[in-house]
Design an enzyme around this catalytic site. Structure first.
Site, short mmCIF file in Angstrom:
data_model
loop_
_atom_site.label_atom_id
_atom_site.label_comp_id
_atom_site.label_asym_id
_atom_site.label_seq_id
_atom_site.Cartn_x
_atom_site.Cartn_y
_atom_site.Cartn_z
N HIS A 223 -1.08 1.94 1.96
CA HIS A 223 -1.45 2.74 0.79
C HIS A 223 -2.90 3.22 0.84
O HIS A 223 -3.39 3.82 -0.12
CB HIS A 223 -1.14 1.96 -0.49
N HIS B 271 9.53 2.94 6.70
CA HIS B 271 10.88 2.77 6.18
C HIS B 271 11.91 2.62 7.29
O HIS B 271 12.95 2.00 7.12
CB HIS B 271 11.24 3.95 5.26
C1 HEM Z 1 4.17 5.73 -0.58
C2 HEM Z 1 6.01 1.79 -2.69
C3 HEM Z 1 4.67 -0.90 1.11
C4 HEM Z 1 3.11 3.09 3.30
C5 HEM Z 1 4.82 4.88 -1.44
C6 HEM Z 1 5.45 5.31 -2.65
C7 HEM Z 1 5.95 4.21 -3.25
C8 HEM Z 1 5.66 3.09 -2.42
C9 HEM Z 1 6.69 4.15 -4.56
C10 HEM Z 1 5.52 6.74 -3.13
C11 HEM Z 1 6.59 7.54 -2.41
C12 HEM Z 1 6.53 8.96 -2.87
O1 HEM Z 1 6.76 9.19 -4.07
O2 HEM Z 1 6.27 9.83 -2.04
C13 HEM Z 1 5.77 0.71 -1.85
C14 HEM Z 1 6.12 -0.65 -2.14
C15 HEM Z 1 5.74 -1.41 -1.10
C16 HEM Z 1 5.15 -0.51 -0.12
C17 HEM Z 1 6.81 -1.12 -3.42
C18 HEM Z 1 5.86 -2.90 -0.88
C19 HEM Z 1 5.63 -3.78 -1.84
C20 HEM Z 1 4.21 -0.02 2.05
C21 HEM Z 1 3.88 -0.40 3.40
C22 HEM Z 1 3.45 0.74 4.02
C23 HEM Z 1 3.49 1.80 3.06
C24 HEM Z 1 4.03 -1.79 3.99
C25 HEM Z 1 2.98 0.93 5.44
C26 HEM Z 1 2.49 -0.01 6.20
C27 HEM Z 1 3.18 4.12 2.40
C28 HEM Z 1 2.61 5.43 2.62
C29 HEM Z 1 2.91 6.20 1.50
C30 HEM Z 1 3.65 5.33 0.62
C31 HEM Z 1 1.84 5.89 3.85
C32 HEM Z 1 2.51 7.64 1.24
C33 HEM Z 1 3.60 8.61 1.56
C34 HEM Z 1 3.15 10.03 1.47
O3 HEM Z 1 1.94 10.30 1.50
O4 HEM Z 1 4.03 10.91 1.41
N1 HEM Z 1 4.98 3.52 -1.31
N2 HEM Z 1 5.18 0.75 -0.62
N3 HEM Z 1 3.98 1.30 1.89
N4 HEM Z 1 3.77 4.08 1.18
FE1 HEM Z 1 4.42 2.41 0.26
#
Ligand code: HEM
Length: 728
Positions: A258, A96
């Protein structure tokens, strides 16, 4: 807010409804110089002389990484780590922080650590990332000024990925922290999670990189909350392209991201979640989103409102994300918080995902609408179905895309610091060749200046070419500039604003000078990039002399010439000016008024208000408008470095009126009515805007010309030197 952008919430607030706080609240059309004022002082408490890159270079990077690695599994009672490991949280923090980058204007991105400040700190999409930085605070405190927050945030993402088992591609330090919010236009909306940014016939208003106010990219539930997988794919494609990512890089980033971590939506936010950090009371100490339900964290955590993990091993790198994406038919369901997400058709039978806080409990995997886009969109599907069979290829693609994501706004590799800088040159770094010859020295400069004079090129031609070569620089992502002489390559050589015929003529003549010099200079060679800049200096010295001033324009050789092979033409096209007020150029591609475009450009050139002012006036005096238009050339002796621009602009003997052609103005003798000058908004704003007029007066003083010439030369040299990272 405070940055004059049409449609910004505060502009034009009806009087009486809210107390106006800025000049622009009262008069939305007054251009706001705040962004240039930011360039006039240095708020860094470490002092202006502090050499961050030098301090970072002295760190033992291995030891820093070991400390971050220890923090990953040191679960804090006030924000317990899922699965006993903050890997997911740290990766999301880094993503982010970097993900606000947009290639259109280079703004956003991790450099500066802007995620620490409003508005980003309090964006809905950045929920609970305040906690991630507090987990990292002991590491930051230990290394102090030697480890910027912006470097620490990205490094933590890398260490987290390595901790899970991924082989990362590399890491470079060198991001210097900012100390106040950068004034960035994040969109026209006055409310979070709304969207008014889709111009007719266009996907997304340029240069914005997200679909809704307060989001990093797209709505995870689908466009405006609609679980439409294919439309969601389209939005992903548009927004990731705004960051300069192609389909393969985009898919890799989402798959890899993810693979780790989980989502948080244990309860409905309403009734549980407090305000974002900026809206909280002092007792919250900068934290926001206080959760009053259950334990308020861990199993009760609420971030996005979506809930669950994508893989069976949320803290171990694996290929399970894609395996799951393709193994199941997915059905729409809702999280405990009521958000739309997807689970396997046979969810009851595939409960192999461990609970984040209870070793006895297991869940089915989940997917977002945006995740399913990676399977059902034909182009993404082609890529991800290939990777299911070959996970190593995906790991490599992710590692490279992650490096690009997190280093994209640092500019050329010369700015990278530390033991983990990858050796390989990458095309998005706008690489420059290493010189395999001896550079020219101060002693060669006089002879080269004579040779340039003998070409017969006019001062206007030389100044326009030097300006065109340097002005592409933008400090938002450190791209562009005179080094490399890309002015003679596609696409720059063909841009209308650059007067392609002039550029071709000047470059050809300078190639003659170069050939002559290199033939007789032994091991030494001169680059076209240096000659273009030296040509500008020659022209300015001669123009100053014609006005009766003897000046020496500083010149620092050492530039090299890039080739087409070093140049991603499509990516350089992003640097094409939609307007260049310094050359009195304005095109339909400009999305704001001519004066606002001027301020914007002056900002990316790091100029102060006086620097911008003298450069505009000097360029007019030097007859350096694009196409040599006469607008703003308020002088009877164009090509002479006089202060006539200011004297005539402030002369009460002139009366200005709009001309028949939109955007142009006519200045007539107040008594005789005789037509004297024509001008654009960019010229007249220096007389109409009270702050700019105050500066213009200084240069119109009797005897003010000496100061004008000296200040112009200093500002000119600053622009020519903006990309000389090789000297820092
Ligand atoms: C978690 C959406 C792309 C890495 C999440 C969460 C959402 C989300 C809704 C849950 C947040 C929470 O409730 O804690 C998206 C969308 C993306 C996207 C819509 C693009 C279309 C990415 C990218 C990365 C990423 C590009 C890294 C390269 C992560 C990680 C988590 C996460 C590591 C887990 C966070 C945790 O464990 O606390 N994402 N994401 N995301 N996202 Fe994404």
């Amino acid at each position: 807010p405070g940055f004059n952008e049409p449609g910004m919430g505060r502009a034009g607030v009806p009087q009486g409804e809210a107390a106006p706080r800025s000049v622009q609240d009262w008069w939305p059309n007054v251009v706001d110089l705040s962004r240039l004022r930011q360039n006039e002082y240095n708020p860094d408490p470490n002092g202006a002389e502090f050499d961050y890159a030098g301090e970072f270079a002295k760190l033992d990077l291995k030891a820093v990484k070991a400390d971050i690695d220890a923090a990953l599994t040191d679960s804090q009672s006030w924000w317990p780590a899922d699965y006993g490991n903050y890997a997911g949280l740290f990766i999301r923090l880094a993503w982010h922080s970097a993900g606000t980058y947009r290639s259109g204007d280079g703004r956003g991105g991790s450099d500066g650590g802007q995620i620490r400040f409003e508005p980003l700190n309090s964006w809905p999409d950045n929920g609970n990332l305040d906690k991630a930085r507090r987990v990292l605070w002991p590491v930051k405190q230990k290394y102090g000024a030697s480890l910027s927050w912006s470097d620490l945030i990205i490094l933590s993402g890398n260490v987290a990925l390595e901790n899970t088992g991924l082989k990362t591609y590399g890491f470079a330090g060198g991001r210097v922290d900012a100390w106040e919010p950068e004034l960035v236009y994040w969109g026209p909306e006055a409310k979070f999670l709304t969207s008014e940014r889709n111009a007719e016939g266009e996907d997304l208003d340029n240069p914005l990189g997200a679909t809704e106010m307060g989001l990093i990219y797209v709505n995870p539930e689908g466009p405006e909350g609609n679980p439409d997988i294919l439309k969601s794919a389209q939005q992903i494609r548009t927004t990731f392209a705004r960051m300069g990512m192609d389909d393969e890089e985009t898919a890799a980033l989402i798959v890899g991201g993810h693979t780790i971590g989980k989502m948080h939506g244990a309860h409905k936010a309403a009734g549980c979640i407090g305000k974002e950090p900026a809206a909280e009371g002092v007792e919250a100490q900068g934290l926001g989103w206080k959760n009053s339900c259950g334990t308020g964290a861990g199993p009760d955590a609420i971030t996005s409102g979506l809930e669950g993990a994508w893989t069976a091993t949320p803290v171990t790198w694996s290929s399970n994300y894609l395996d799951n994406l393709y193994a199941f038919e997915w059905k729409l369901t809702t999280s405990p918080a009521g958000a739309k997400q997807w689970e396997p058709e046979n969810a009851d039978q595939v409960t192999f995902v461990p609970d984040a806080h209870d070793a006895e409990t297991f869940h089915p995997p989940v997917m977002l609408t945006t995740d399913l886009a990676l399977r059902y969109d034909p182009a993404y599907g082609e890529i991800t179905s290939r990777w299911v069979k070959n996970p190593a290829e995906m790991d490599e693609a992710f590692a490279r895309a992650w490096f690009k994501l997190t280093h994209r706004d640092m500019g050329p590799k010369m700015r990278y610091v530390g033991a983990e800088v990858p050796a390989e040159d990458l095309i998005w770094q706008d690489p420059l060749p290493r010189a395999d010859y001896a550079m020219i020295e101060a002693g060669d400069v006089a002879a080269l200046k004579d040779s340039i004079r003998q070409t017969g090129l006019s001062g206007s031609e030389l100044v326009r070419t030097a300006w065109a070569s340097a002005v592409t620089f933008r400090d938002t992502d450190m791209r562009g500039g005179a080094n490399g002489a890309r002015i003679r390559l596609a696409p720059q050589k063909d841009w209308g604003v650059n007067d392609p015929e002039t550029i071709a003529k000047v470059v050809t003549a300078l190639e003659g000078v170069q050939a002559g010099f290199n033939a007789r200079s032994g091991a030494k060679q001169v680059s076209i990039a240096d000659l273009v800049v030296l040509g500008g200096a020659v022209a300015i010295e001669d123009a100053a002399k014609a006005a009766g001033h003897s000046v020496n324009v500083p010149f620092t050789p050492g530039r090299v010439d890039a080739t087409d092979a070093h140049t991603d033409a499509a990516s350089f096209e992003l640097l094409r000016p939609a307007a260049d007020g310094f050359r009195n150029f304005y095109s339909p591609r400009a999305r704001r008024s001519p004066s606002e475009m001027l301020i914007d450009q002056a900002d990316t050139l790091t100029l102060s208000v006086p620097e911008m002012t003298v450069l505009v006036a000097g360029m007019r005096a030097l007859d350096a408008n694009a196409g040599q238009a006469k607008h703003g050339v308020f002088t009877d002796r164009p090509g002479t470095l006089s202060n006539d621009f200011f004297v005539n602009l402030l002369d009460m003997g002139n009366e200005w009126k709009p001309a028949a052609t939109e955007g142009l103005y006519e200045g007539r003798d107040r008594t005789s009515g005789a037509m004297k000058w024509t001008a654009t908004e960019v010229d007249l704003v220096f007389g109409s805007n009270s702050e700019l007029r105050a500066v213009a007066e200084v240069y119109a003083f009797e005897g003010g010309e000496d100061k004008f010439v000296a200040d112009f030369v200093t500002a000119w040299n600053k622009v020519m030197m903006l990309d000389r990272f090789d000297l820092r």
